[in-house]
Design a protein around this motif. Structure first.
Motif, mmCIF file in Angstrom:
data_model
loop_
_atom_site.group_PDB
_atom_site.id
_atom_site.type_symbol
_atom_site.label_atom_id
_atom_site.label_comp_id
_atom_site.label_asym_id
_atom_site.label_seq_id
_atom_site.Cartn_x
_atom_site.Cartn_y
_atom_site.Cartn_z
ATOM 1 N N THR A 212 0.834 -1.197 0.000
ATOM 2 C CA THR A 212 0.000 0.000 0.000
ATOM 3 C C THR A 212 0.872 1.251 0.000
ATOM 4 O O THR A 212 2.021 1.224 0.445
ATOM 5 N N SER A 213 0.312 2.340 -0.511
ATOM 6 C CA SER A 213 0.958 3.652 -0.383
ATOM 7 C C SER A 213 0.230 4.500 0.650
ATOM 8 O O SER A 213 0.583 5.658 0.867
ATOM 9 N N ASP A 214 -0.779 3.918 1.274
ATOM 10 C CA ASP A 214 -1.565 4.606 2.297
ATOM 11 C C ASP A 214 -0.833 4.486 3.634
ATOM 12 O O ASP A 214 -0.931 3.468 4.324
ATOM 13 N N MET A 215 -0.109 5.514 4.008
ATOM 14 C CA MET A 215 0.700 5.453 5.213
ATOM 15 C C MET A 215 -0.134 5.508 6.486
ATOM 16 O O MET A 215 0.328 5.098 7.549
ATOM 17 N N GLN A 216 -1.367 5.974 6.390
ATOM 18 C CA GLN A 216 -2.221 5.940 7.575
ATOM 19 C C GLN A 216 -2.567 4.499 7.934
ATOM 20 O O GLN A 216 -2.435 4.088 9.083
ATOM 21 N N SER A 217 -2.997 3.726 6.940
ATOM 22 C CA SER A 217 -3.339 2.334 7.217
ATOM 23 C C SER A 217 -2.103 1.527 7.570
ATOM 24 O O SER A 217 -2.146 0.653 8.449
ATOM 25 N N PHE A 218 -0.976 1.831 6.917
ATOM 26 C CA PHE A 218 0.267 1.130 7.235
ATOM 27 C C PHE A 218 0.673 1.421 8.683
ATOM 28 O O PHE A 218 1.056 0.520 9.434
ATOM 29 N N GLY A 219 0.554 2.678 9.074
ATOM 30 C CA GLY A 219 0.914 3.061 10.434
ATOM 31 C C GLY A 219 0.021 2.426 11.477
ATOM 32 O O GLY A 219 0.485 2.057 12.564
ATOM 33 N N LEU A 220 -1.256 2.280 11.167
ATOM 34 C CA LEU A 220 -2.174 1.643 12.113
ATOM 35 C C LEU A 220 -1.796 0.188 12.352
ATOM 36 O O LEU A 220 -1.890 -0.317 13.482
ATOM 37 N N LEU A 221 -1.358 -0.502 11.300
ATOM 38 C CA LEU A 221 -0.926 -1.886 11.470
ATOM 39 C C LEU A 221 0.389 -1.958 12.241
ATOM 40 O O LEU A 221 0.587 -2.863 13.062
ATOM 41 N N CYS A 222 1.281 -1.008 11.976
ATOM 42 C CA CYS A 222 2.521 -0.953 12.756
ATOM 43 C C CYS A 222 2.207 -0.749 14.236
ATOM 44 O O CYS A 222 2.783 -1.403 15.114
ATOM 45 N N ASP A 223 1.289 0.153 14.502
ATOM 46 C CA ASP A 223 0.930 0.458 15.886
ATOM 47 C C ASP A 223 0.272 -0.735 16.568
ATOM 48 O O ASP A 223 0.457 -0.951 17.770
ATOM 49 N N ALA A 224 -0.472 -1.530 15.806
ATOM 50 C CA ALA A 224 -1.191 -2.675 16.381
ATOM 51 C C ALA A 224 -0.249 -3.734 16.917
ATOM 52 O O ALA A 224 -0.621 -4.522 17.798
ATOM 53 N N THR A 225 0.990 -3.759 16.385
ATOM 54 C CA THR A 225 1.943 -4.795 16.801
ATOM 55 C C THR A 225 3.162 -4.206 17.501
ATOM 56 O O THR A 225 4.183 -4.878 17.641
ATOM 57 N N LYS A 226 3.070 -2.966 17.972
ATOM 58 C CA LYS A 226 4.238 -2.281 18.529
ATOM 59 C C LYS A 226 4.789 -2.950 19.774
ATOM 60 O O LYS A 226 5.976 -2.784 20.099
ATOM 61 N N ASP A 227 3.967 -3.694 20.494
ATOM 62 C CA ASP A 227 4.429 -4.363 21.710
ATOM 63 C C ASP A 227 4.690 -5.854 21.485
ATOM 64 O O ASP A 227 4.811 -6.613 22.448
ATOM 65 N N GLN A 228 4.772 -6.255 20.218
ATOM 66 C CA GLN A 228 4.987 -7.664 19.885
ATOM 67 C C GLN A 228 6.235 -7.814 19.026
ATOM 68 O O GLN A 228 6.701 -6.847 18.415
ATOM 69 N N GLU A 229 6.773 -9.005 18.981
ATOM 70 C CA GLU A 229 7.936 -9.276 18.143
ATOM 71 C C GLU A 229 7.442 -9.522 16.721
ATOM 72 O O GLU A 229 7.181 -10.653 16.311
ATOM 73 N N PHE A 230 7.309 -8.442 15.984
ATOM 74 C CA PHE A 230 6.672 -8.494 14.677
ATOM 75 C C PHE A 230 7.272 -7.413 13.797
ATOM 76 O O PHE A 230 7.549 -6.305 14.266
ATOM 77 N N THR A 231 7.500 -7.741 12.519
ATOM 78 C CA THR A 231 8.134 -6.802 11.598
ATOM 79 C C THR A 231 7.213 -6.522 10.410
ATOM 80 O O THR A 231 6.832 -7.447 9.684
ATOM 81 N N MET A 232 6.872 -5.266 10.209
ATOM 82 C CA MET A 232 6.105 -4.865 9.037
ATOM 83 C C MET A 232 7.060 -4.616 7.876
ATOM 84 O O MET A 232 8.191 -4.142 8.054
ATOM 85 N N ILE A 233 6.590 -4.933 6.669
ATOM 86 C CA ILE A 233 7.391 -4.786 5.460
ATOM 87 C C ILE A 233 6.613 -3.974 4.446
ATOM 88 O O ILE A 233 5.449 -4.281 4.155
ATOM 89 N N SER A 234 7.238 -2.955 3.897
ATOM 90 C CA SER A 234 6.591 -2.159 2.862
ATOM 91 C C SER A 234 6.527 -2.952 1.565
ATOM 92 O O SER A 234 7.540 -3.491 1.108
ATOM 93 N N GLY A 235 5.344 -3.022 0.969
ATOM 94 C CA GLY A 235 5.190 -3.693 -0.313
ATOM 95 C C GLY A 235 5.070 -2.709 -1.460
ATOM 96 O O GLY A 235 4.614 -3.068 -2.547
ATOM 97 N N HIS A 236 5.509 -1.470 -1.226
ATOM 98 C CA HIS A 236 5.391 -0.410 -2.235
ATOM 99 C C HIS A 236 6.672 0.413 -2.204
ATOM 100 O O HIS A 236 6.942 1.111 -1.232
ATOM 101 N N GLU A 237 7.463 0.323 -3.285
ATOM 102 C CA GLU A 237 8.749 1.034 -3.308
ATOM 103 C C GLU A 237 8.594 2.540 -3.115
ATOM 104 O O GLU A 237 9.428 3.180 -2.468
ATOM 105 N N GLY A 238 7.510 3.099 -3.660
ATOM 106 C CA GLY A 238 7.297 4.531 -3.535
ATOM 107 C C GLY A 238 7.009 4.973 -2.114
ATOM 108 O O GLY A 238 7.088 6.156 -1.805
#
Length: 269
Positions: A212-238
């Motif tokens: 996604t290029s939607d950083m709001q939705s990406f950030g919400l998912l990052c925030d959902a796992t901030k206290d867990q051992e979990f790594t988000m990966i960008s699937g959009h080079e831009g």
């Protein structure tokens, strides 16, 4: 000034297999950092897999020195054009050619023509194939597996169905599992923060590629796992740079096949 810094890529099995995110301070497995290439698939003119071409692609990606991990049977690699046996062949060829010199995580979701659920779709077959392919990849030496739930038929309490699906994979293998959400996915298959938080609680579900290029939705998912051992990966080079600021560990994009050095250089702006 470097806004983000990774150590040089280390060979699989190196003692230093975790990297600390310099912004969030969270540990990340090395194979989910930097440039992860969703490898293009070589085909012969008759549509069969070109095994020599696949091997050549793996060698090329290794030679760049910029790629941390190869995502074989990826979206841009036409993942849903493979037959069940061809998926196994893709796993065999990519892992054997990697020669323990680069990480490999194949896509092990069940066979789903064109990535869509059509008339007569067999959901249980999709689940069985996912489990079998994931276990096969582990036996062949894969670093981890990439799994997506697009073969699950929407129903009441669909989030519970998705959770149960990933739990079955989690319980079937002893290697890391990465969730994948391709671009354009609509509810109910679209990931939600609450569901991702539940999934990240599974022992072997440790990351997600979100296209996604939607950083709001990406950030919400990052925030959902901030206290867990979990790594988000960008699937959009831009969106690679802003996703790093939000806590992403890596990028998976089509251009990682052709100019991984350029993409890696963005980390050192």
């Amino acid at each position: 000034m470097h806004i983000y810094l990774f150590v040089e890529n280390l060979p699989p099995g190196s003692e230093m297999d975790e990297i600390t995110h310099p912004i969030t301070g969270r540990p990340m497995p090395q194979f989910l950092t930097g440039v992860i290439t969703p490898m293009l698939t070589a085909f012969n003119e008759d549509g069969s897999l070109d095994e020599d071409g696949i091997r050549a692609m793996v060698r090329w990606l290794k030679s760049t020195g910029a790629v941390t991990t190869i995502f074989a049977r990826s979206g841009v690699g036409q993942m849903f054009t493979f037959s069940f046996d061809e998926v196994k062949t893709m796993i065999d060829v990519s892992i054997s050619e990697a020669k323990d010199e680069i990480y490999v995580m194949p896509g092990t979701s069940g066979v789903l023509p064109d990535g869509r659920i059509g008339p007569g779709h067999d959901e249980q077959l999709y689940v069985r194939q996912t489990l079998e392919l994931s276990k096969y990849a582990e036996r062949q030496g894969a670093t981890g597996v990439v799994v997506l739930p697009l073969g699950l038929v929407p129903s009441e309490n669909f989030a519970d169905k998705v959770f149960d699906f990933y739990k079955k994979v989690n319980d079937a293998v002893n290697i890391p599992i990465v969730i994948y959400q391709p671009p354009g996915v609509r509810p109910p298959h679209a990931m939600t923060p609450s569901l991702l938080h539940r999934l990240a609680g599974l022992e072997r579900v440790i990351g997600m590629k979100y296209s996604t290029s939607d950083m709001q939705s990406f950030g919400l998912l990052c925030d959902a796992t901030k206290d867990q051992e979990f790594t988000m990966i960008s699937g959009h080079e831009g969106a690679f740079l802003p996703s790093l600021v939000l806590g992403a560990g890596a990028v998976i994009g089509g251009g990682c096949n052709t100019h991984p050095e350029l993409i890696l250089s963005l980390i050192h702006i």
